[in-house]
Design a protein around this motif. Structure first.
Motif, PDB file in Angstrom:
ATOM      1  N   LEU A  99       3.830  13.395 -12.227  1.00 29.12           N
ATOM      2  CA  LEU A  99       4.319  13.677 -13.645  1.00 29.12           C
ATOM      3  C   LEU A  99       3.312  14.225 -14.828  1.00 29.12           C
ATOM      4  O   LEU A  99       3.181  14.879 -15.690  1.00 29.12           O
ATOM      5  CB  LEU A  99       4.581  12.284 -13.984  1.00 29.12           C
ATOM      6  CG  LEU A  99       5.328  11.522 -14.065  1.00 29.12           C
ATOM      7  CD1 LEU A  99       5.541  10.191 -14.160  1.00 29.12           C
ATOM      8  CD2 LEU A  99       6.736  12.128 -14.777  1.00 29.12           C
ATOM      9  N   ILE A 100       1.038  13.643 -14.524  1.00 29.87           N
ATOM     10  CA  ILE A 100       0.681  14.609 -14.968  1.00 29.87           C
ATOM     11  C   ILE A 100       0.072  15.856 -15.079  1.00 29.87           C
ATOM     12  O   ILE A 100       0.190  16.950 -16.189  1.00 29.87           O
ATOM     13  CB  ILE A 100      -0.934  13.386 -14.578  1.00 29.87           C
ATOM     14  CG1 ILE A 100      -0.630  12.081 -14.745  1.00 29.87           C
ATOM     15  CG2 ILE A 100      -1.591  14.742 -15.036  1.00 29.87           C
ATOM     16  CD1 ILE A 100      -2.241  11.061 -14.552  1.00 29.87           C
ATOM     17  N   VAL A 101       0.137  16.659 -13.492  1.00 32.34           N
ATOM     18  CA  VAL A 101      -0.095  17.851 -14.051  1.00 32.34           C
ATOM     19  C   VAL A 101       1.446  18.748 -14.063  1.00 32.34           C
ATOM     20  O   VAL A 101       1.327  19.159 -14.957  1.00 32.34           O
ATOM     21  CB  VAL A 101      -0.250  18.507 -11.625  1.00 32.34           C
ATOM     22  CG1 VAL A 101       0.623  19.445 -11.658  1.00 32.34           C
ATOM     23  CG2 VAL A 101      -0.690  17.544 -11.289  1.00 32.34           C
ATOM     24  N   ALA A 102       2.245  18.491 -14.305  1.00 27.50           N
ATOM     25  CA  ALA A 102       4.106  18.831 -14.988  1.00 27.50           C
ATOM     26  C   ALA A 102       2.970  18.706 -16.408  1.00 27.50           C
ATOM     27  O   ALA A 102       4.124  19.692 -17.296  1.00 27.50           O
ATOM     28  CB  ALA A 102       5.106  18.058 -14.808  1.00 27.50           C
ATOM     29  N   ALA A 135       3.590   5.598  -6.079  1.00 23.66           N
ATOM     30  CA  ALA A 135       3.965   5.204  -7.098  1.00 23.66           C
ATOM     31  C   ALA A 135       2.435   6.614  -7.453  1.00 23.66           C
ATOM     32  O   ALA A 135       2.389   7.117  -8.725  1.00 23.66           O
ATOM     33  CB  ALA A 135       3.243   4.221  -7.795  1.00 23.66           C
ATOM     34  N   LEU A 136       1.232   6.497  -6.859  1.00 30.15           N
ATOM     35  CA  LEU A 136       0.297   7.497  -7.489  1.00 30.15           C
ATOM     36  C   LEU A 136       1.001   9.364  -7.188  1.00 30.15           C
ATOM     37  O   LEU A 136       0.449   9.680  -8.397  1.00 30.15           O
ATOM     38  CB  LEU A 136      -1.101   6.842  -6.571  1.00 30.15           C
ATOM     39  CG  LEU A 136      -2.304   8.237  -6.003  1.00 30.15           C
ATOM     40  CD1 LEU A 136      -3.014   7.551  -8.149  1.00 30.15           C
ATOM     41  CD2 LEU A 136      -3.375   7.665  -5.390  1.00 30.15           C
ATOM     42  N   MET A 137       1.372   9.737  -6.365  1.00 27.04           N
ATOM     43  CA  MET A 137       1.389  10.946  -5.787  1.00 27.04           C
ATOM     44  C   MET A 137       2.610  10.755  -7.125  1.00 27.04           C
ATOM     45  O   MET A 137       2.517  12.603  -7.702  1.00 27.04           O
ATOM     46  CB  MET A 137       2.411  11.244  -4.423  1.00 27.04           C
ATOM     47  CG  MET A 137       1.570  10.717  -3.588  1.00 27.04           C
ATOM     48  SD  MET A 137       2.263  10.753  -1.973  1.00 27.04           S
ATOM     49  CE  MET A 137       3.580   9.396  -1.951  1.00 27.04           C
ATOM     50  N   TRP A 138       3.464   9.670  -7.669  1.00 24.23           N
ATOM     51  CA  TRP A 138       4.598   9.878  -8.939  1.00 24.23           C
ATOM     52  C   TRP A 138       3.694  10.490  -9.674  1.00 24.23           C
ATOM     53  O   TRP A 138       3.953  11.024 -11.180  1.00 24.23           O
ATOM     54  CB  TRP A 138       5.456   9.235  -8.938  1.00 24.23           C
ATOM     55  CG  TRP A 138       6.642   9.371  -9.566  1.00 24.23           C
ATOM     56  CD1 TRP A 138       6.742   9.123 -10.837  1.00 24.23           C
ATOM     57  CD2 TRP A 138       7.847  10.197  -8.874  1.00 24.23           C
ATOM     58  NE1 TRP A 138       8.147   9.365 -10.760  1.00 24.23           N
ATOM     59  CE2 TRP A 138       8.823   9.698 -10.672  1.00 24.23           C
ATOM     60  CE3 TRP A 138       8.248  10.576  -7.984  1.00 24.23           C
ATOM     61  CZ2 TRP A 138      10.216  10.572 -10.046  1.00 24.23           C
ATOM     62  CZ3 TRP A 138       9.552  10.937  -7.457  1.00 24.23           C
ATOM     63  CH2 TRP A 138      10.607  10.863  -8.499  1.00 24.23           C
ATOM     64  N   TYR A 173       0.272  -1.151  -0.110  1.00 24.86           N
ATOM     65  CA  TYR A 173       0.120   0.281  -0.214  1.00 24.86           C
ATOM     66  C   TYR A 173       0.875   1.537  -0.098  1.00 24.86           C
ATOM     67  O   TYR A 173       0.517   2.189  -0.373  1.00 24.86           O
ATOM     68  CB  TYR A 173      -0.594  -0.130   1.422  1.00 24.86           C
ATOM     69  CG  TYR A 173      -2.385  -1.557   0.788  1.00 24.86           C
ATOM     70  CD1 TYR A 173      -2.399  -1.572   0.071  1.00 24.86           C
ATOM     71  CD2 TYR A 173      -2.381  -1.922   2.069  1.00 24.86           C
ATOM     72  CE1 TYR A 173      -3.285  -2.351   0.100  1.00 24.86           C
ATOM     73  CE2 TYR A 173      -3.704  -2.655   2.202  1.00 24.86           C
ATOM     74  CZ  TYR A 173      -4.046  -2.846   1.082  1.00 24.86           C
ATOM     75  OH  TYR A 173      -5.107  -4.176   0.827  1.00 24.86           O
ATOM     76  N   SER A 174       1.920   1.650   0.547  1.00 17.52           N
ATOM     77  CA  SER A 174       3.054   2.280   0.424  1.00 17.52           C
ATOM     78  C   SER A 174       3.494   2.648  -0.858  1.00 17.52           C
ATOM     79  O   SER A 174       3.399   3.771  -1.191  1.00 17.52           O
ATOM     80  CB  SER A 174       3.605   1.705   1.818  1.00 17.52           C
ATOM     81  OG  SER A 174       3.584   2.247   2.900  1.00 17.52           O
ATOM     82  N   ALA A 175       3.685   1.680  -1.628  1.00 20.78           N
ATOM     83  CA  ALA A 175       4.193   1.558  -2.221  1.00 20.78           C
ATOM     84  C   ALA A 175       3.094   2.082  -3.438  1.00 20.78           C
ATOM     85  O   ALA A 175       3.418   3.273  -4.257  1.00 20.78           O
ATOM     86  CB  ALA A 175       4.954   0.173  -3.190  1.00 20.78           C
ATOM     87  N   LEU A 176       2.333   1.389  -3.559  1.00 20.70           N
ATOM     88  CA  LEU A 176       0.836   2.400  -4.300  1.00 20.70           C
ATOM     89  C   LEU A 176       0.746   3.722  -3.881  1.00 20.70           C
ATOM     90  O   LEU A 176       0.723   4.236  -5.368  1.00 20.70           O
ATOM     91  CB  LEU A 176      -0.213   1.338  -4.143  1.00 20.70           C
ATOM     92  CG  LEU A 176      -0.361  -0.176  -4.491  1.00 20.70           C
ATOM     93  CD1 LEU A 176      -2.004  -1.114  -3.984  1.00 20.70           C
ATOM     94  CD2 LEU A 176      -0.115  -0.177  -6.597  1.00 20.70           C
TER      95      LEU A 176
END
Length: 259
Positions: free
Chosen positions: A27-30, A20-23, A14-17
């Motif tokens: 990426l999408i916002v940038a 990954a979600l924040m990353w 869950y921590s890795a997910l």
């Protein structure tokens, strides 16, 4: 044991997910904004993150910020431990501490920082702010831990005429040690975050907050993002380190209780 290992695997997953979600959001916002003056490109921020470790000013800033956070945490913890132990053995003092800690918790952090800057320098003001925020929080944690001590154990100590210092040495401190060590990582990580924020507001140079303020002034978003990543990574590392230390130091107590 199998259930514990399974829970750990799910927590890591869950921590890795979450990471990954924040990353992915970054990426999408940038990509959507497509403006390096508004959102730091991920590649440039990561590159700046690794370049910082080769620069002397970064290590000086990191050392000063971390030292302030650690000093403020140690002072807060020592006073909170002393006050919580006195409150446990002397009820009038506990009644005295309730409004004091309630008042400290309700103080607006930024207003306190501006007021403290009148009396202290930008080098010492952030540590003072961290103490004001951290002390009532740690005091509440330790007081709750003392409240969770088995009442029969305290009755036995009273029946055997234990003195106050004996209760502290043989009952309160051993009971609080696992809780204090487990909470120390989260409290220290919070102290570091608060220290950096206070350094930004106080314009404390030769500190992570000063580097952040300078990066914001020159619209250097990659460095701004890189310093933020450093602070977050260091906070997570501190929290995990103390959590593992508590688990391996006092895990046998939990196992004994479960048996």
């Amino acid at each position: 044991m199998k259930k514990l290992l399974c829970d750990k695997k799910f927590n890591i997953l869950y921590s890795a997910l979450a990471v990954a979600l924040m990353w992915a959001v970054w990426l999408i916002v940038a990509a959507v904004v497509d403006n390096s003056f508004l959102v730091a490109p991920v590649g440039e921020a990561v590159k700046e993150f690794f370049l910082l470790f080769a620069k002397a000013f970064f290590w000086r800033a990191l050392g000063h910020s971390l030292a302030r956070a650690v000093i403020a945490f140690l002072i807060s913890f020592a006073l909170a431990l002393g006050c919580s132990c006195i409150s446990a053995t002397f009820k009038p003092f506990a009644a005295f501490m309730r409004p004091v800690t309630a008042f400290m918790r309700t103080l607006p952090t930024m207003a306190v920082l501006l007021l403290i800057l009148v009396w202290l320098t930008p080098r010492t003001a952030p540590a003072a702010v961290v103490f004001i925020v951290l002390f009532p929080m740690i005091y509440s944690q330790l007081s709750d831990g003392i409240a969770g001590i088995d009442g029969e154990l305290l009755e036995m100590a009273t029946a055997y005429n234990f003195k106050a210092r004996q209760k502290l040495a043989y009952i309160y401190c051993p009971h609080l040690a696992p809780l204090a060590l487990e909470q120390a990582g989260a409290n220290l990580a919070f102290a570091l975050k608060l220290t950096v924020s206070a350094e930004v507001m106080a314009s404390t140079y030769t500190a992570l907050g000063g580097v952040l303020a300078e990066a914001q002034a020159y619209i250097n978003l990659p460095r701004l993002a890189a310093i933020t990543l450093v602070t977050v990574a260091l906070g997570i590392a501190l929290e995990l380190a103390f959590r593992f230390a508590a688990q391996y130091s006092f895990g046998w107590k939990r196992a004994a209780k479960s048996d």
